[in-house]
Design a protein around this motif. Sequence first.
Motif, PDB file in Angstrom:
ATOM      1  N   GLU A  92       0.850  -1.203   0.000  1.00 33.12           N
ATOM      2  CA  GLU A  92       0.000   0.000   0.000  1.00 33.12           C
ATOM      3  C   GLU A  92       0.882   1.249   0.000  1.00 33.12           C
ATOM      4  N   GLN A 131      -4.331   7.150   4.003  1.00 30.46           N
ATOM      5  CA  GLN A 131      -5.156   6.086   4.585  1.00 30.46           C
ATOM      6  C   GLN A 131      -4.391   5.383   5.699  1.00 30.46           C
ATOM      7  N   VAL A 133      -4.231   1.626   7.518  1.00 31.27           N
ATOM      8  CA  VAL A 133      -4.539   0.211   7.296  1.00 31.27           C
ATOM      9  C   VAL A 133      -4.364  -0.548   8.603  1.00 31.27           C
ATOM     10  N   LYS A 153     -13.362   0.876   7.210  1.00 35.47           N
ATOM     11  CA  LYS A 153     -14.186   0.055   6.325  1.00 35.47           C
ATOM     12  C   LYS A 153     -13.432  -1.227   5.994  1.00 35.47           C
ATOM     13  N   ARG A 154     -14.190  -2.332   5.906  1.00 35.12           N
ATOM     14  CA  ARG A 154     -13.581  -3.610   5.530  1.00 35.12           C
ATOM     15  C   ARG A 154     -12.878  -3.480   4.189  1.00 35.12           C
ATOM     16  N   ALA A 155     -11.702  -4.060   4.095  1.00 32.66           N
ATOM     17  CA  ALA A 155     -10.892  -4.056   2.877  1.00 32.66           C
ATOM     18  C   ALA A 155     -10.563  -5.516   2.564  1.00 32.66           C
ATOM     19  N   ASP A 157      -9.517  -6.996   0.054  1.00 33.67           N
ATOM     20  CA  ASP A 157      -8.278  -7.239  -0.686  1.00 33.67           C
ATOM     21  C   ASP A 157      -7.064  -7.332   0.237  1.00 33.67           C
ATOM     22  N   ARG A 171      -9.514  -0.363   6.150  1.00 32.33           N
ATOM     23  CA  ARG A 171      -8.901   0.901   5.744  1.00 32.33           C
ATOM     24  C   ARG A 171      -9.716   2.056   6.313  1.00 32.33           C
TER      25      ARG A 171
END
Length: 174
Positions: A92, A131, A133, A153-155, A157, A171
């Motif tokens: 990221e 952001q 993580v 929020k759910r990530a 990936d 994230r």
Amino acid sequence: MSKEEYTVRNAQPAEFEEIGNLMVEVYSQLEGFPKQQEQPDYYKMLANLGALTNKPSTELLVAVTSSNKVIGAVVYFSDMQYYGSGGTATREKDSSGFRLLAVAPSARGKGIGKLLTRECMKKTEADGNHQLVIHTTQAMQVAWTMYENLGFKRAFDLDFLQGELPVFGFRLAI
């Protein structure tokens, strides 16, 4: 009686062993989380958490009482290449992350986890990243709910398996 004041600051090397012991205590008590004998290397990393501060862009933050008693800790990464998780999170860009948040059992329910998380949010913004993580597991439902309430929020990936343990990515846009 006045309300206890808590401060977040960088951990001192003399506190590293105490913080490592706190991490092992907290993580080993999580229902549904792998035990020490199942993931010995993970618990060795927890016990030696202070060593992570040898990585660039990495800070071990502690929450302390007014009498300087350590009651919580988290590892903050201003550069995700040092984050050290499985999955794709280390790729990221323009992102910060935090891992390994723990609050002493005696200090739960006092907003310590939120205080540590908010400090990571402030650091992300100060570092110019866009952001934040994080990862959590099913065993960490209290933390999971707190993160969602703070806007994470759910990530999907960013999800990965740690051994046989599913680890879930989140994230927060900053």
